[in-house]
Design a protein around this motif. Sequence first.
Motif, mmCIF file in Angstrom:
data_model
loop_
_atom_site.group_PDB
_atom_site.id
_atom_site.type_symbol
_atom_site.label_atom_id
_atom_site.label_comp_id
_atom_site.label_asym_id
_atom_site.label_seq_id
_atom_site.Cartn_x
_atom_site.Cartn_y
_atom_site.Cartn_z
ATOM 1 N N THR A 89 -101.643 95.300 -46.700
ATOM 2 C CA THR A 89 -102.914 96.681 -47.295
ATOM 3 C C THR A 89 -101.315 97.551 -47.808
ATOM 4 O O THR A 89 -101.296 98.108 -47.181
ATOM 5 N N THR A 90 -102.044 97.716 -48.953
ATOM 6 C CA THR A 90 -101.470 99.062 -49.169
ATOM 7 C C THR A 90 -102.149 100.579 -49.692
ATOM 8 O O THR A 90 -103.160 100.083 -50.017
ATOM 9 N N ARG A 91 -101.943 101.504 -49.289
ATOM 10 C CA ARG A 91 -102.764 102.866 -49.275
ATOM 11 C C ARG A 91 -101.911 103.749 -49.668
ATOM 12 O O ARG A 91 -100.625 103.794 -49.391
ATOM 13 N N MET A 92 -102.445 104.897 -50.680
ATOM 14 C CA MET A 92 -101.608 105.770 -51.129
ATOM 15 C C MET A 92 -101.916 107.098 -50.245
ATOM 16 O O MET A 92 -102.767 107.405 -49.160
ATOM 17 N N LEU A 93 -100.826 107.617 -49.349
ATOM 18 C CA LEU A 93 -100.485 108.945 -48.891
ATOM 19 C C LEU A 93 -100.234 110.724 -49.928
ATOM 20 O O LEU A 93 -99.445 110.096 -50.705
ATOM 21 N N GLU A 94 -100.930 111.613 -49.198
ATOM 22 C CA GLU A 94 -100.876 112.040 -50.593
ATOM 23 C C GLU A 94 -100.149 113.445 -49.566
ATOM 24 O O GLU A 94 -100.041 113.515 -48.519
ATOM 25 N N LEU A 95 -98.505 113.527 -49.564
ATOM 26 C CA LEU A 95 -97.638 114.903 -49.285
ATOM 27 C C LEU A 95 -98.213 116.280 -50.325
ATOM 28 O O LEU A 95 -99.138 116.208 -50.480
ATOM 29 N N SER A 96 -97.506 116.890 -49.023
ATOM 30 C CA SER A 96 -97.621 118.210 -50.019
ATOM 31 C C SER A 96 -97.087 118.786 -51.359
ATOM 32 O O SER A 96 -96.464 117.829 -51.809
ATOM 33 N N ASN A 97 -97.419 119.565 -51.741
ATOM 34 C CA ASN A 97 -96.782 119.957 -53.699
ATOM 35 C C ASN A 97 -96.902 118.103 -53.937
ATOM 36 O O ASN A 97 -96.387 118.359 -55.435
ATOM 37 N N ARG A 98 -97.806 118.027 -53.716
ATOM 38 C CA ARG A 98 -98.652 116.926 -54.225
ATOM 39 C C ARG A 98 -97.630 115.773 -54.956
ATOM 40 O O ARG A 98 -98.425 114.366 -55.580
ATOM 41 N N GLN A 99 -97.096 115.798 -54.340
ATOM 42 C CA GLN A 99 -96.221 114.308 -54.017
ATOM 43 C C GLN A 99 -97.058 113.322 -54.152
ATOM 44 O O GLN A 99 -97.951 113.552 -52.551
ATOM 45 N N GLN A 100 -96.505 111.784 -54.039
ATOM 46 C CA GLN A 100 -97.795 110.824 -53.327
ATOM 47 C C GLN A 100 -96.668 109.321 -53.153
ATOM 48 O O GLN A 100 -95.562 109.643 -53.928
ATOM 49 N N ILE A 101 -96.918 108.640 -52.225
ATOM 50 C CA ILE A 101 -96.451 107.383 -51.851
ATOM 51 C C ILE A 101 -96.907 106.120 -51.725
ATOM 52 O O ILE A 101 -98.059 107.248 -50.790
ATOM 53 N N LEU A 102 -96.889 105.298 -52.033
ATOM 54 C CA LEU A 102 -97.661 104.231 -51.218
ATOM 55 C C LEU A 102 -97.269 103.849 -50.538
ATOM 56 O O LEU A 102 -95.597 103.245 -50.177
ATOM 57 N N LEU A 103 -98.161 103.066 -48.913
ATOM 58 C CA LEU A 103 -98.220 102.765 -47.630
ATOM 59 C C LEU A 103 -98.173 101.396 -48.140
ATOM 60 O O LEU A 103 -99.209 101.047 -47.740
ATOM 61 N N THR A 104 -96.617 100.279 -48.349
ATOM 62 C CA THR A 104 -97.577 99.221 -47.844
ATOM 63 C C THR A 104 -97.092 98.398 -46.495
ATOM 64 O O THR A 104 -96.184 98.163 -45.399
ATOM 65 N N ASP A 105 -98.261 98.483 -45.639
ATOM 66 C CA ASP A 105 -97.963 97.861 -44.375
ATOM 67 C C ASP A 105 -97.758 95.349 -44.572
ATOM 68 O O ASP A 105 -98.468 95.245 -45.487
ATOM 69 N N THR A 106 -96.646 95.124 -43.876
ATOM 70 C CA THR A 106 -96.298 93.945 -44.088
ATOM 71 C C THR A 106 -96.643 93.270 -43.156
ATOM 72 O O THR A 106 -97.079 93.836 -41.836
ATOM 73 N N VAL A 107 -96.455 91.931 -42.727
ATOM 74 C CA VAL A 107 -96.921 90.895 -41.640
ATOM 75 C C VAL A 107 -96.165 91.345 -40.478
ATOM 76 O O VAL A 107 -94.360 91.334 -40.657
ATOM 77 N N GLY A 108 -95.673 91.297 -39.482
ATOM 78 C CA GLY A 108 -95.128 91.495 -38.245
ATOM 79 C C GLY A 108 -94.273 90.490 -37.931
ATOM 80 O O GLY A 108 -94.398 89.326 -37.956
ATOM 81 N N PHE A 109 -92.989 90.689 -37.496
ATOM 82 C CA PHE A 109 -91.966 90.196 -37.375
ATOM 83 C C PHE A 109 -92.400 89.282 -35.264
ATOM 84 O O PHE A 109 -92.468 90.196 -35.264
ATOM 85 N N ILE A 110 -91.036 88.223 -35.771
ATOM 86 C CA ILE A 110 -91.486 88.058 -34.058
ATOM 87 C C ILE A 110 -89.906 87.451 -33.983
ATOM 88 O O ILE A 110 -89.468 86.601 -34.867
ATOM 89 N N ARG A 111 -89.712 87.054 -32.674
ATOM 90 C CA ARG A 111 -88.627 85.986 -32.499
ATOM 91 C C ARG A 111 -88.691 84.847 -32.478
ATOM 92 O O ARG A 111 -90.115 84.518 -32.381
ATOM 93 N N LYS A 112 -87.916 84.032 -33.391
ATOM 94 C CA LYS A 112 -88.115 82.865 -33.605
ATOM 95 C C LYS A 112 -89.482 82.798 -34.725
ATOM 96 O O LYS A 112 -89.983 81.690 -34.560
ATOM 97 N N LEU A 113 -89.574 83.504 -35.404
ATOM 98 C CA LEU A 113 -90.066 82.992 -36.994
ATOM 99 C C LEU A 113 -89.710 81.931 -37.169
ATOM 100 O O LEU A 113 -88.951 82.014 -38.627
ATOM 101 N N PRO A 114 -91.110 81.276 -37.310
ATOM 102 C CA PRO A 114 -90.975 79.407 -38.270
ATOM 103 C C PRO A 114 -90.231 80.047 -39.843
ATOM 104 O O PRO A 114 -90.752 80.870 -39.788
ATOM 105 N N HIS A 115 -89.425 79.232 -39.823
ATOM 106 C CA HIS A 115 -88.591 79.452 -41.450
ATOM 107 C C HIS A 115 -90.030 78.713 -42.474
ATOM 108 O O HIS A 115 -90.057 79.772 -43.356
ATOM 109 N N HIS A 116 -90.942 78.280 -42.034
ATOM 110 C CA HIS A 116 -91.527 77.459 -42.722
ATOM 111 C C HIS A 116 -92.955 78.998 -42.867
ATOM 112 O O HIS A 116 -92.912 78.845 -44.196
ATOM 113 N N LEU A 117 -93.141 79.730 -42.621
ATOM 114 C CA LEU A 117 -93.476 80.641 -42.366
ATOM 115 C C LEU A 117 -93.102 82.121 -43.815
ATOM 116 O O LEU A 117 -93.334 82.319 -44.119
ATOM 117 N N VAL A 118 -91.657 82.064 -42.915
ATOM 118 C CA VAL A 118 -90.803 83.435 -43.737
ATOM 119 C C VAL A 118 -90.672 82.821 -45.571
ATOM 120 O O VAL A 118 -90.742 83.283 -45.768
#
Length: 409
Positions: free
Chosen positions: A237-266
């Motif tokens: 999911t990607t959303r816009m964050l408004e900072l001070s002085n009208r600065q903007q930055i996009l925040l992108t939430d990525t899938v969580g990592f886990i130990r032994k993450l299957p290489h098929h999934l990677v």
Amino acid sequence: MMYENKELVERVILVAVRERDGDDTENSLTELAELADTAGAEVAGTLIQSLDRANPTTYLGSGKLEELKDMIWELDATGVICDDELKPMQMKNMEEALDTKIMDRTLLILDIFASRAATSEGKLQVELAQLKYSLTRLTGFGRSMSRLGGGIGTRGPGEKKLETDRRVIRDRVAQLNRELKEVVRHRDVTRSQRMKNHTRVAAIVGYTNAGKSTLLNVLTGSDVLEEDQLFATLDPTTRMLELSNRQQILLTDTVGFIRKLPHHLVNAFRSTLEEAKYADLIIHVVDASNPQWDIQMHVVYETLQELGVTDKKVITLFNKCDCLAGEEVFQDFRADRILRVSAKTGEGMEQLKTALEEMLREDKVLLRHTFSYNKAGEIQRIRRYGELLKEEYREDGIYVEAYVPAELM
């Protein structure tokens, strides 16, 4: 008479091989139990065997295999989940020896991903991972090739595809790869547009269930699903964050990592995970309340390195500090900034915004310039893409002091 249909809850025994003393087998097995719970199974018992290496044909030694067979009968278990990815021969031989359903960590994670994928892209990626996993096991599944009974390992496209032959699966894999190439092309176009607009992007990464979605919701007011479960959200999911002085930055939430993450999934989720590769900075969320937080941090950095994400600025957030009793000291020597926060209570959010502003400013150039009045439109570009500090209307034009992206200069 009315009969109530209840879904059969699988009772599973978790099995692991400890290959050296002092390793992380117990904690890995605890995590496997959480994964099993997420998939809807009930853990009936656990079994660990110490070996120099896992038995290449049956995973466990013959004695432990007999012990496991007795446990299955005594605990009325319906299946076994091994904490490593099994070879086709190991899975087939264990199934014949124990006369029960055998699963491994990879199959379990794939099953969870199949149940959580909501977007068409997510479903494509999960199906591709499942098919690649099953392709290497067509000759080794034995009687478990017929998985029409339901339960773990049958969700998503896996159930219908395991019954087909290798050629059909390969054809489907080729088709999925073509469709995903189109997804990647679209993602590249979107990414190019962001760069053209000088839009800065921060990728939120972290171990699964560290609180990434909660952080995104608190910062941007969005409504991404939040659950105290592993892999609660799968699709980015990607959303816009408004900072001070009208600065903007996009925040992108990525899938969580886990130990032994299957290489098929990677491999299947590479286009999604590579959002971190093309981001301007990384927000690394760590569950500070988890006793294994340092190991989880290591897993995240290992996965990022595998994806080629090695030269980014990093803000590490030690999240869930509201759950801590004392003043534990946290360190991350790879991070540029470290903050103690609680996305749940909002603690540390203003400090995070300030840190983002300062780190964005580091990539900008201080501009002091007087624009003639017929070039007043340039100031609007500065407002949009930069940080306007001072604006004075003088006889010879408009004097401006601002931080602007280097490429805009």
